[in-house]
Design a protein around this motif. Structure first.
Motif, PDB file in Angstrom:
ATOM      1  N   LYS A   1      34.023  25.108   6.977  1.00 51.18           N
ATOM      2  CA  LYS A   1      32.851  25.150   7.286  1.00 51.18           C
ATOM      3  C   LYS A   1      31.837  26.031   6.217  1.00 51.18           C
ATOM      4  CE  LYS A   1      30.252  27.628  11.442  1.00 51.18           C
ATOM      5  NZ  LYS A   1      30.666  27.548  12.151  1.00 51.18           N
ATOM      6  N   CYS A   2      32.305  26.893   5.255  1.00 49.48           N
ATOM      7  CA  CYS A   2      31.528  27.387   4.421  1.00 49.48           C
ATOM      8  C   CYS A   2      31.066  25.979   3.571  1.00 49.48           C
ATOM      9  CB  CYS A   2      32.461  28.739   3.975  1.00 49.48           C
ATOM     10  SG  CYS A   2      32.120  30.296   4.369  1.00 49.48           S
ATOM     11  N   ILE A   3      32.264  24.873   2.916  1.00 50.66           N
ATOM     12  CA  ILE A   3      32.431  24.120   2.552  1.00 50.66           C
ATOM     13  C   ILE A   3      30.249  23.621   2.807  1.00 50.66           C
ATOM     14  CG2 ILE A   3      32.601  21.970   0.776  1.00 50.66           C
ATOM     15  CD1 ILE A   3      35.422  24.194   1.259  1.00 50.66           C
ATOM     16  N   GLU A   4      30.916  22.848   4.051  1.00 55.90           N
ATOM     17  CA  GLU A   4      29.794  22.063   4.522  1.00 55.90           C
ATOM     18  C   GLU A   4      28.352  22.841   4.924  1.00 55.90           C
ATOM     19  OE1 GLU A   4      31.381  21.044   8.692  1.00 55.90           O
ATOM     20  OE2 GLU A   4      33.579  19.925   7.321  1.00 55.90           O
ATOM     21  N   LEU A   5      28.576  23.981   5.160  1.00 56.23           N
ATOM     22  CA  LEU A   5      26.991  24.721   5.115  1.00 56.23           C
ATOM     23  C   LEU A   5      27.360  25.594   3.796  1.00 56.23           C
ATOM     24  CD1 LEU A   5      27.821  24.835   9.246  1.00 56.23           C
ATOM     25  CD2 LEU A   5      26.087  23.742   7.889  1.00 56.23           C
ATOM     26  N   PRO A   6      26.811  25.421   3.237  1.00 55.48           N
ATOM     27  CA  PRO A   6      26.706  25.862   1.368  1.00 55.48           C
ATOM     28  C   PRO A   6      25.866  27.137   2.192  1.00 55.48           C
ATOM     29  CG  PRO A   6      25.871  24.342   1.264  1.00 55.48           C
ATOM     30  CD  PRO A   6      26.433  24.237   2.733  1.00 55.48           C
ATOM     31  N   ASP A   7      24.913  27.075   2.692  1.00 59.31           N
ATOM     32  CA  ASP A   7      24.081  28.549   2.887  1.00 59.31           C
ATOM     33  C   ASP A   7      23.649  28.700   3.474  1.00 59.31           C
ATOM     34  OD1 ASP A   7      22.814  27.988   0.144  1.00 59.31           O
ATOM     35  OD2 ASP A   7      21.296  26.186   0.719  1.00 59.31           O
ATOM     36  N   ASN A   8      24.792  28.113   4.574  1.00 57.52           N
ATOM     37  CA  ASN A   8      25.080  29.283   6.112  1.00 57.52           C
ATOM     38  C   ASN A   8      25.642  30.972   6.344  1.00 57.52           C
ATOM     39  OD1 ASN A   8      26.165  30.292   8.636  1.00 57.52           O
ATOM     40  ND2 ASN A   8      25.566  27.964   9.058  1.00 57.52           N
ATOM     41  N   ILE A   9      24.904  31.812   6.237  1.00 59.99           N
ATOM     42  CA  ILE A   9      25.020  33.533   5.893  1.00 59.99           C
ATOM     43  C   ILE A   9      26.337  34.319   6.715  1.00 59.99           C
ATOM     44  CG2 ILE A   9      23.935  34.353   7.370  1.00 59.99           C
ATOM     45  CD1 ILE A   9      23.427  36.499   5.233  1.00 59.99           C
ATOM     46  N   VAL A  10      25.903  33.079   8.383  1.00 59.45           N
ATOM     47  CA  VAL A  10      26.987  33.736   9.024  1.00 59.45           C
ATOM     48  C   VAL A  10      28.528  32.903   9.144  1.00 59.45           C
ATOM     49  CG1 VAL A  10      27.705  32.913  11.502  1.00 59.45           C
ATOM     50  CG2 VAL A  10      26.026  33.586  11.115  1.00 59.45           C
ATOM     51  N   ALA A  11      28.887  32.168   8.395  1.00 63.06           N
ATOM     52  CA  ALA A  11      29.657  31.459   8.119  1.00 63.06           C
ATOM     53  C   ALA A  11      30.500  32.238   7.375  1.00 63.06           C
ATOM     54  CB  ALA A  11      29.519  29.852   7.521  1.00 63.06           C
TER      55      ALA A  11
ATOM     56  N   ILE B   1      22.546  35.063  -0.709  1.00 64.18           N
ATOM     57  CA  ILE B   1      21.655  34.023   0.409  1.00 64.18           C
ATOM     58  C   ILE B   1      20.202  34.526   0.518  1.00 64.18           C
ATOM     59  CG2 ILE B   1      21.601  32.694   2.922  1.00 64.18           C
ATOM     60  CD1 ILE B   1      24.616  32.161   1.747  1.00 64.18           C
ATOM     61  N   ASP B   2      21.029  35.916   0.989  1.00 59.29           N
ATOM     62  CA  ASP B   2      20.065  36.656   1.354  1.00 59.29           C
ATOM     63  C   ASP B   2      20.388  38.290   1.101  1.00 59.29           C
ATOM     64  OD1 ASP B   2      18.443  38.255   3.722  1.00 59.29           O
ATOM     65  OD2 ASP B   2      19.184  38.034   5.171  1.00 59.29           O
ATOM     66  N   PRO B   3      19.408  39.128   0.322  1.00 63.02           N
ATOM     67  CA  PRO B   3      19.474  40.152  -0.261  1.00 63.02           C
ATOM     68  C   PRO B   3      19.083  40.851   0.756  1.00 63.02           C
ATOM     69  CG  PRO B   3      18.678  38.980  -1.358  1.00 63.02           C
ATOM     70  CD  PRO B   3      18.569  37.831  -0.768  1.00 63.02           C
ATOM     71  N   GLN B   4      18.620  40.923   1.929  1.00 63.38           N
ATOM     72  CA  GLN B   4      18.652  41.711   2.752  1.00 63.38           C
ATOM     73  C   GLN B   4      19.653  41.821   4.233  1.00 63.38           C
ATOM     74  OE1 GLN B   4      14.659  41.608   3.719  1.00 63.38           O
ATOM     75  NE2 GLN B   4      13.982  43.253   2.538  1.00 63.38           N
TER      76      GLN B   4
END
Length: 207
Positions: free
Chosen positions: A18-28, A55-58
């Motif tokens: 899933k992380c490969i498919e959604l590289p910018d998905n922070i939840v994954a 992805i998100d510094p916060q």
């Protein structure tokens, strides 16, 4: 390989895909980090948590989990920095303040621990662990009446939590209310807490 290990392996493989498919998905990435941590893959878990911050510094939950991992590894300064960063993102959260209290208490800084735990209880008055920890820090600082007050709040919130009764017993002992201390310690033991025999004897010696 046990059934549990097989399940973890399967879940990790699915989440990695899933992380490969959604590289910018922070939840994954965050979910995979938690599973890595559960599987004992601490380096992989830390790498994924750091990816969350890229992805998100916060990403406050990632910061809190990074802090927890550093704390477990005895890296107190890194743990402190991560939780302080979480507080900067969202000062209203209770968990990072509670974690900061644990770190300061580990460092022997009871005053700073009390301040942090107090903020945690203000942000979430129902966070029983913050009250339990506050009681412990107040004992450490010699503020025994305040320790009793904090421990009683924990017991009120979680009447079946054995550590709350144990910490109340400790606070009551140091506040010289020995009969009440004995009663609280008996309750902690009844609920399954491994009470310190030295405290049992110390209370008995005062009665």
């Amino acid at each position: 390989m046990s059934a549990q290990q097989e399940d973890l392996t399967r879940i990790i493989e699915e989440l990695e895909q899933k992380c490969i498919e959604l590289p910018d998905n922070i939840v994954a990435h965050h979910h995979l980090a938690l599973v890595y941590r559960k599987a004992g893959r601490t380096n992989d878990a830390m790498r994924k948590l750091e990816r969350c911050l890229e992805i998100d510094p916060q990403a406050v939950e990632a910061l809190i989990n990074i802090g927890a991992m550093h704390f477990e590894q005895g890296e107190l300064d890194k743990a402190l920095a991560a939780n302080q960063a979480a507080v900067q993102v969202n000062p209203a959260l209770a968990q990072p303040h509670n974690n900061i209290g644990l770190i300061w208490q580990q460092k022997g800084e009871s005053g700073k621990a009390i301040a942090a735990y107090t903020l945690a209880t203000m942000n979430d008055p129902k966070m029983h662990m913050a009250w339990i920890n506050l009681a412990s820090a107040q004992v450490m600082a010699g503020n025994f009446a305040l320790a009793v007050k904090a421990a009683k709040e924990a017991v009120k919130l979680e009447p079946d939590f054995p550590m709350a009764h144990n910490n109340l017993a400790v606070a009551l002992y140091y506040n010289q209310d020995f009969q009440a201390a004995q009663k609280s310690l008996a309750k902690a033991k009844e609920l399954g807490y491994a009470v310190d025999q030295r405290l049992v004897e110390a209370i008995e010696n005062e009665l």
